[in-house]
Write an enzyme that holds these catalytic residues in place. Sequence first.
Site, PDB file in Angstrom:
ATOM      1  N   GLY A   1       0.842  -1.191   0.000  1.00 31.33           N
ATOM      2  CA  GLY A   1       0.000   0.000   0.000  1.00 31.33           C
ATOM      3  C   GLY A   1       0.874   1.236   0.000  1.00 31.33           C
ATOM      4  O   GLY A   1       2.054   1.173   0.342  1.00 31.33           O
TER       5      GLY A   1
ATOM      6  N   GLN B   1       2.798  10.040   1.781  1.00 26.40           N
ATOM      7  CA  GLN B   1       4.129   9.440   1.985  1.00 26.40           C
ATOM      8  C   GLN B   1       5.126   9.886   0.918  1.00 26.40           C
ATOM      9  O   GLN B   1       6.334   9.738   1.097  1.00 26.40           O
ATOM     10  CB  GLN B   1       4.041   7.909   1.973  1.00 26.40           C
ATOM     11  CG  GLN B   1       3.320   7.315   3.170  1.00 26.40           C
ATOM     12  CD  GLN B   1       3.220   5.814   3.053  1.00 26.40           C
ATOM     13  OE1 GLN B   1       2.330   5.296   2.408  1.00 26.40           O
ATOM     14  NE2 GLN B   1       4.153   5.104   3.661  1.00 26.40           N
TER      15      GLN B   1
ATOM     16  N   CYS C   1       5.724  -0.324   7.739  1.00 25.54           N
ATOM     17  CA  CYS C   1       5.379   0.872   6.971  1.00 25.54           C
ATOM     18  C   CYS C   1       6.615   1.329   6.212  1.00 25.54           C
ATOM     19  O   CYS C   1       7.717   1.373   6.778  1.00 25.54           O
ATOM     20  CB  CYS C   1       4.911   1.982   7.916  1.00 25.54           C
ATOM     21  SG  CYS C   1       4.460   3.505   7.057  1.00 25.54           S
ATOM     22  N   LEU C   2       6.417   1.664   4.944  1.00 28.17           N
ATOM     23  CA  LEU C   2       7.544   2.129   4.125  1.00 28.17           C
ATOM     24  C   LEU C   2       8.134   3.423   4.681  1.00 28.17           C
ATOM     25  O   LEU C   2       9.284   3.739   4.407  1.00 28.17           O
ATOM     26  CB  LEU C   2       7.086   2.329   2.673  1.00 28.17           C
ATOM     27  CG  LEU C   2       6.636   1.049   1.953  1.00 28.17           C
ATOM     28  CD1 LEU C   2       6.011   1.383   0.604  1.00 28.17           C
ATOM     29  CD2 LEU C   2       7.794   0.076   1.789  1.00 28.17           C
TER      30      LEU C   2
ATOM     31  N   HIS D   1      -4.689   1.288   7.401  1.00 20.35           N
ATOM     32  CA  HIS D   1      -3.334   1.838   7.564  1.00 20.35           C
ATOM     33  C   HIS D   1      -3.137   3.036   6.621  1.00 20.35           C
ATOM     34  O   HIS D   1      -2.607   4.077   7.019  1.00 20.35           O
ATOM     35  CB  HIS D   1      -2.331   0.711   7.291  1.00 20.35           C
ATOM     36  CG  HIS D   1      -0.883   1.090   7.273  1.00 20.35           C
ATOM     37  ND1 HIS D   1       0.033   0.586   8.179  1.00 20.35           N
ATOM     38  CD2 HIS D   1      -0.160   1.899   6.436  1.00 20.35           C
ATOM     39  CE1 HIS D   1       1.227   1.085   7.911  1.00 20.35           C
ATOM     40  NE2 HIS D   1       1.146   1.874   6.845  1.00 20.35           N
ATOM     41  N   GLU D   2      -3.591   2.887   5.367  1.00 23.35           N
ATOM     42  CA  GLU D   2      -3.404   3.969   4.383  1.00 23.35           C
ATOM     43  C   GLU D   2      -4.277   5.173   4.705  1.00 23.35           C
ATOM     44  O   GLU D   2      -3.835   6.319   4.566  1.00 23.35           O
ATOM     45  CB  GLU D   2      -3.716   3.465   2.960  1.00 23.35           C
ATOM     46  CG  GLU D   2      -2.895   2.284   2.476  1.00 23.35           C
ATOM     47  CD  GLU D   2      -1.410   2.413   2.728  1.00 23.35           C
ATOM     48  OE1 GLU D   2      -0.893   3.539   2.793  1.00 23.35           O
ATOM     49  OE2 GLU D   2      -0.764   1.361   2.877  1.00 23.35           O
TER      50      GLU D   2
ATOM     51  N   HIS E   1      -2.723   7.293   7.247  1.00 26.56           N
ATOM     52  CA  HIS E   1      -1.698   8.193   6.699  1.00 26.56           C
ATOM     53  C   HIS E   1      -2.331   9.508   6.240  1.00 26.56           C
ATOM     54  O   HIS E   1      -1.753  10.574   6.436  1.00 26.56           O
ATOM     55  CB  HIS E   1      -1.013   7.552   5.481  1.00 26.56           C
ATOM     56  CG  HIS E   1       0.142   6.647   5.813  1.00 26.56           C
ATOM     57  ND1 HIS E   1       1.248   7.075   6.506  1.00 26.56           N
ATOM     58  CD2 HIS E   1       0.377   5.347   5.495  1.00 26.56           C
ATOM     59  CE1 HIS E   1       2.113   6.072   6.620  1.00 26.56           C
ATOM     60  NE2 HIS E   1       1.605   4.997   6.018  1.00 26.56           N
TER      61      HIS E   1
END
Length: 176
Positions: free
Chosen positions: A46, A51, A91-92, A133-134, A137
């Site tokens: 994702g 981000q 998480c990236l 999660h997204e 963000h």
Amino acid sequence: MALLNILHFPDKRLRCKAKPVEEINDSTRQLVEDMFETMYDAPGIGLAAIQVNIPQRVIVVDVSGDRSRPLALINPEVTVLEGIESMDEGCLSVPGVFEKVERADKITVKALNPHGEEFVMDADGLLAVCIQHEIDHLDGKLFIDYLSELKRQRIRKKLGKQGRRQSGFENRRQVI
Ligand code: GNR
Ligand code: NI
């Protein structure tokens, strides 16, 4: 197509609240394409536009593992949350950290697709977790916000200068 640069915690830009997309046009579709390329390259399941330093409400996900289920959601809204599940998350934007987080295990989401059409979908398991999660963000929230202050402090120390300064890391070294 272009690979976009991913911001890392504790970058303050990850704490911004993203704005709804008002008009879906070619530049929105280009952003979605670039986000898919960046997510697959990372690799991740994702990615939220915030981000990559674009504070708009755009997310992409693909939990298939073989790039077969790309999904772009613009201005996503969760309308139903059901059940609880606990899953290891990463998480990236918080590289190298994996911790269990509790979230709803079934959700209903309403969003616009890259053509500007509204759609509604149900998701469960990993897809439901990833979408939550997204969307977090987009509201400036990271999965580590659900952890204890002690765990978050350790992560701050591990990642980046700013964290080391805030936790007094540099002062301590002088004392030793
Ligand atoms: O690649 C990712 N894996 C992942 C695993 C468990 C729960 C959520 C995620 S999302 C993450 C990519 C990312 O940081 N998206 O914002
Ligand atoms: Ni993330």
